[in-house]
Each structure stands twice: as structure tokens, then as C-alpha cells.
Design an enzyme around this catalytic site. Structure first.
Site, PDB file in Angstrom:
ATOM      1  N   HIS A  24       0.811  -1.230   0.000  1.00  0.00           N
ATOM      2  CA  HIS A  24       0.000   0.000   0.000  1.00  0.00           C
ATOM      3  C   HIS A  24       0.847   1.284   0.000  1.00  0.00           C
ATOM      4  O   HIS A  24       0.691   2.176   0.829  1.00  0.00           O
ATOM      5  CB  HIS A  24      -1.110  -0.014   1.054  1.00  0.00           C
ATOM      6  N   HIS A  78      -5.236  -8.274  15.127  1.00  0.00           N
ATOM      7  CA  HIS A  78      -5.310  -7.069  14.274  1.00  0.00           C
ATOM      8  C   HIS A  78      -6.188  -7.369  13.066  1.00  0.00           C
ATOM      9  O   HIS A  78      -6.060  -8.414  12.439  1.00  0.00           O
ATOM     10  CB  HIS A  78      -3.872  -6.735  13.852  1.00  0.00           C
ATOM     11  N   GLU A  80      -6.381  -5.676  10.115  1.00  0.00           N
ATOM     12  CA  GLU A  80      -5.926  -5.346   8.757  1.00  0.00           C
ATOM     13  C   GLU A  80      -5.766  -6.631   7.947  1.00  0.00           C
ATOM     14  O   GLU A  80      -5.335  -7.667   8.468  1.00  0.00           O
ATOM     15  CB  GLU A  80      -4.623  -4.521   8.785  1.00  0.00           C
ATOM     16  N   ASP A  82      -3.929  -8.052   5.800  1.00  0.00           N
ATOM     17  CA  ASP A  82      -2.759  -8.911   5.625  1.00  0.00           C
ATOM     18  C   ASP A  82      -2.701  -9.965   6.741  1.00  0.00           C
ATOM     19  O   ASP A  82      -1.975 -10.952   6.616  1.00  0.00           O
ATOM     20  CB  ASP A  82      -1.452  -8.108   5.539  1.00  0.00           C
ATOM     21  N   HIS A 145      -1.224  -0.263  15.331  1.00  0.00           N
ATOM     22  CA  HIS A 145      -1.473   1.016  14.702  1.00  0.00           C
ATOM     23  C   HIS A 145      -2.908   1.181  14.210  1.00  0.00           C
ATOM     24  O   HIS A 145      -3.215   2.149  13.486  1.00  0.00           O
ATOM     25  CB  HIS A 145      -0.483   1.210  13.531  1.00  0.00           C
ATOM     26  N   ASP A 164       1.642  -6.111  14.417  1.00  0.00           N
ATOM     27  CA  ASP A 164       2.563  -5.352  13.566  1.00  0.00           C
ATOM     28  C   ASP A 164       3.747  -4.778  14.357  1.00  0.00           C
ATOM     29  O   ASP A 164       4.781  -4.435  13.765  1.00  0.00           O
ATOM     30  CB  ASP A 164       1.826  -4.174  12.907  1.00  0.00           C
ATOM     31  N   TYR A 191      10.105   0.161   8.808  1.00  0.00           N
ATOM     32  CA  TYR A 191       8.730  -0.191   9.194  1.00  0.00           C
ATOM     33  C   TYR A 191       8.189   0.838  10.189  1.00  0.00           C
ATOM     34  O   TYR A 191       7.069   1.344  10.058  1.00  0.00           O
ATOM     35  CB  TYR A 191       8.719  -1.601   9.816  1.00  0.00           C
ATOM     36  N   HIS A 224       5.179  -9.692  10.944  1.00  0.00           N
ATOM     37  CA  HIS A 224       5.997  -9.554   9.729  1.00  0.00           C
ATOM     38  C   HIS A 224       7.463  -9.731  10.097  1.00  0.00           C
ATOM     39  O   HIS A 224       7.928  -9.174  11.110  1.00  0.00           O
ATOM     40  CB  HIS A 224       5.875  -8.147   9.123  1.00  0.00           C
TER      41      HIS A 224
HETATM   42 FE1  FEO Z   1      -1.469  -3.350  10.057  1.00  0.00          FE
HETATM   43 FE2  FEO Z   1       0.532  -5.891   8.905  1.00  0.00          FE
HETATM   44  O1  FEO Z   1      -1.049  -4.897   9.099  1.00  0.00           O
END
Ligand code: FEO
Length: 410
Positions: A24, A78, A80, A82, A145, A164, A191, A224
Site C-alpha cells: 500500500h 489485528h 488489517e 494482511d 497502529h 505489527d 517499518y 511480519h
Molecule cells: Fe497493520 Fe501488517 O497490518
């Protein structure tokens, strides 16, 4: 990827996304990973899932440890996509009635992502959940976040599943910090600068809170990149430093150019800055990605921005980086603007307005040169750079005085 047993009965069953190069708007030349953790106890828990297109690979990985149907619950740290993108398929496979533990805002946000009516169970900070021999403790980390973000702590193994937080967009054969060494820090810094900087005050509070709680942490498992097991304190300390927005004797000169005039100005200004003993890097916007520029912004003390005037306004690439930077709210910066122009020359004033809106301490007036700089123009740019370099040094002395005063009053 084969599942990796990170501790007895605990597996990373996540996937590598080797080919993603744009996350993104964040450049990911090394790809990324979507980590997902399987805890096999009397009850089996899956902590976070993976991006939807990797669901089959997730099932394959889980199948090498247990039959996915034997998963008893999912923890969604989370929302989001991903990390939640495969949730609906996972629940379809393991049983729609099984619980999905999430934060209160996760309950709201997951419901806005999936049409299925899943068995969401909201948990609060400090709430515990027994898996049999092991216990999970949940910790809400709102706006770190997303509103729904939370950490999950596995008490008996002293493992923090940090979503994250402490992550890096990095895909590699290394799964642990000790396998890659310090080379991982640049990815962790990038990051932080691009995903978390905006929330620096909250992160600082969270880091302090974790330190005050004295939680023993042997391993930090982000969603990640690599797992921190050799020295989890190292990334926690780096987060404290980055959240404090500590700067060093460094400037960056971010610019674009049409006919090399603004480029010549950038190089002369950089040379003037360097003459004062300040690290400096000119960053041409058609060479450097915005997310790499933000990584350099994080610890730079001066941000010098240059643009030609095009159609009575900024060059479009400058509008991009300034909008992006403003959103991430860097603090404790010195700002300055420059640019070549033909007739109207609005760009420098427009850049100054943007940097002032970010509350930068400005070195003014900005440097404008009509058409092509001659020798005297380049000398003026060099002198402007010297002035910026001096401001960098002075700010360092001022903060040293502030620190002495603060320490004395203690
Ligand atoms: Fe906030 Fe890795 O997604």
C-alpha cells in the site's frame, strides 16, 4: 514455507510473500512475510492468519503439524487484511462456531470486513485465557497502529505475539534475529518510520508500560519479518528511541528537478551543510522511494526540500512526499526550502507553508533562483547550506543545555 517450531509446541505456520514490491505505497524490495502462530496445547490456538491469497499455503503449513480441524480457536490481534484476510476461510475449515478472540474494537472492525457472522469474543486488557497447560493474556494496544490492535502474551513461554509491532517487511531464509544480525535493523527502522511514526507518543507510552510491568519476554513474535529471540530488548530500546524522535547531526535534501537547475542548487546546499560537519544526503525524488525517504527523515535533524515551480505550483512528486510526510507527523525538525523558477516562482513559499504546518523550525527565507544558477547563485546556495548546517549544530547544543537543565533539576 515449512512450519518452524519456535518453542516447544509453538509453530510459525505463516507464509513468505517474496514478490510483493509495493505494500500500500510502501516499497518492499525484499518482500514481506505474514506470520501466523500455532500454539498446540490441550487446546489449539492460531494467532492471526495471513493475506487471503495465501490461505492454501497456510492450511498446508498447519497440516504438517495438526489437522486444521483440530484448531479450537483463533486469536485475531489485528483486523488489517494482511492478517485477517484468510480468517473467513480458516473458520469455514475449522468450524464457524469456534471462537475468534479479539479486542473490543476488533469485534467491531472484523464485523465490518466479513459478511459471515463469526463467533467473535471480545477480550479486555489483562484478561486471561487458558489453553490447558498454558495461558494467554491479552493487552489492547489501540492505535498501534489500528484501533483494534492488541498484543497477546503467552505467560509460560514468555512469548509476546506483537502483531505489527516490532515487525519488518522482510522475506528471507532467516527466521530469527540472531540468524540475520544487525542487518534487520534497517528494515525495522523503515517499518517504524512508515507505519508507526504517527503513533510515536502512544508507542512510547506502551513501551514504558511494558517495561514497568516487568513482563519477562524471551521472544517477540511479530506478524511480519523475523522473530526477536536473541535480544528482544534491542528492538524495544530502538522503539523507545524512535518514538522519542531523537535526531542526530544529519540533514537530507529532498528534491525534484526539471532541467537540472534545482538539482544544482540541491548539491550546492548539501555541500554547504556538509562543510559544517553535518551528515547530508541529497535525495532525488525520481531515484528514492517515498518510504526510503521517510526512513531517513526519522533520525535526520534537518529536512531541506526543493522544487521547481511548475504551473504556478509544486512539482507533483513534491506534493506526494510532503503529503506523506505530513501524515506521519515527524517532530523536532529544522526545515528549509529552495527551488529554481522561470517567472512566477511559487514553489518555495508553498514548501515553506507545508513544513511550517508540520511545526518545523524554519531557516528562512528560502532560496530561489531564476532559471539556471550561475556561480554567484551556487555560492549563495552553498552559504544557505552552511546556515542550515549551523542550525543543526545549534539545535544539538540547545537540546544538550535542555538535558543538563533537566538533569540538574532532578
Ligand atoms: Fe497493520 Fe501488517 O497490518
Amino acid at each position: 514455507m515449512k512450519p518452524i517450531e519456535i518453542a516447544k509446541g509453538i509453530y510459525d505456520v505463516g507464509v513468505m510473500d517474496w514478490n510483493i514490491s509495493d505494500f500500500h505505497g510502501y516499497s518492499t524490495p525484499y518482500g514481506t512475510s505474514y506470520n501466523s502462530y500455532l500454539i498446540v496445547d490441550d487446546k489449539v490456538a492460531l494467532v492471526d492468519t495471513v493475506k487471503s491469497e495465501f490461505a492454501d499455503e497456510l492450511f498446508y503449513n498447519i497440516s504438517q503439524v495438526i489437522d486444521p480441524k483440530n484448531i479450537d480457536m483463533v486469536v485475531s490481534n489485528h483486523t488489517e487484511m494482511d492478517h485477517s484476510g484468510s480468517l473467513a476461510r480458516v473458520m469455514h475449515r475449522i468450524g464457524q462456531d469456534k471462537p475468534v478472540y479479539c479486542s473490543k474494537l476488533g469485534l467491531k472492525n472484523l464485523g465490518r470486513h466479513f459478511r459471515q457472522d463469526l463467533n467473535y469474543r471480545a477480550v479486555a486488557s489483562g484478561q486471561e485465557l487458558s489453553l490447558g497447560r498454558r495461558n494467554l493474556t491479552f493487552m489492547e494496544t489501540r492505535m498501534v497502529h489500528w484501533p483494534d490492535s492488541m498484543f497477546t502474551y503467552l505467560k509460560e513461554d514468555r512469548i509476546l505475539f506483537s502483531s505489527d509491532g516490532f515487525g519488518q517487511h522482510y522475506a528471507g531464509h532467516e527466521k530469527f534475529d540472531d540468524q540475520i544480525g544487525d542487518a534487520i535493523m534497517v528494515h525495522a527502522k523503515k517499518y517504524f518510520a512508515n507505519i508507526l511514526l504517527l503513533y510515536a507518543p502512544l508507542i512510547l507510552k506502551l513501551v514504558n508500560q511494558v517495561q514497568e510491568m516487568g513482563l519477562p519476554i524471551d521472544m517477540i513474535c511479530p506478524d511480519h519479518g523475523v522473530i526477536w529471540r536473541k535480544d528482544p530488548g534491542k528492538i524495544i530500546e530502538a522503539y523507545a528511541r524512535w518514538s522519542n524522535q531523537e535526531t542526530r547531526r544529519k540533514a537530507i535534501v529532498v528534491y525534484d528537478t526539471m532541467w537540472h537547475s534545482t538539482e544544482q542548487m540541491a548539491n550546492a546546499i548539501a555541500s554547504g551543510i556538509s562543510s559544517q560537519g553535518v551528515d547530508v544526503r541529497p535525495m532525488y525524488l525520481r531515484k528514492w522511494h517515498r518510504s526510503d525517504i521517510m526512513t531517513e527523515v526519522l533520525d535526520a535533524r534537518a529536512i531541506v526540500v526543493g522544487s521547481p515551480t511548475l504551473n504556478n505550483t509544486l512539482f507533483p512528486t513534491l506534493a506526494d512526499i510532503l503529503t506523506y510526510m505530513k501524515g506521519l507527523k515527524p517532530q523536532n525538525k529544522i526545515g528549509a526550502a529552495f527551488g529554481s523558477y522561470g517567472w512566477s516562482g511559487e514553489a518555495v513559499k508553498l514548501i515553506e507553508a507545508e513544513l511550517e504546518a508540520m511545526k518545523f523550525d524554519m531557516v528562512k527565507p528560502g532560496m530561489r533562483i531564476q532559471y539556471v544558477p550561475d556561480d554567484s547563485g551556487l555560492d549563495a546556495c552553498y552559504a544557505f547550506g552552511q546556515k542550515i548546517g549551523q542550525a543543526v549544530i545549534e539545535q544539538e547544543s540547545a537540546s544538550a543545555v535542555r538535558n543538563i537543565t533537566t538533569n540538574t533539576s532532578l
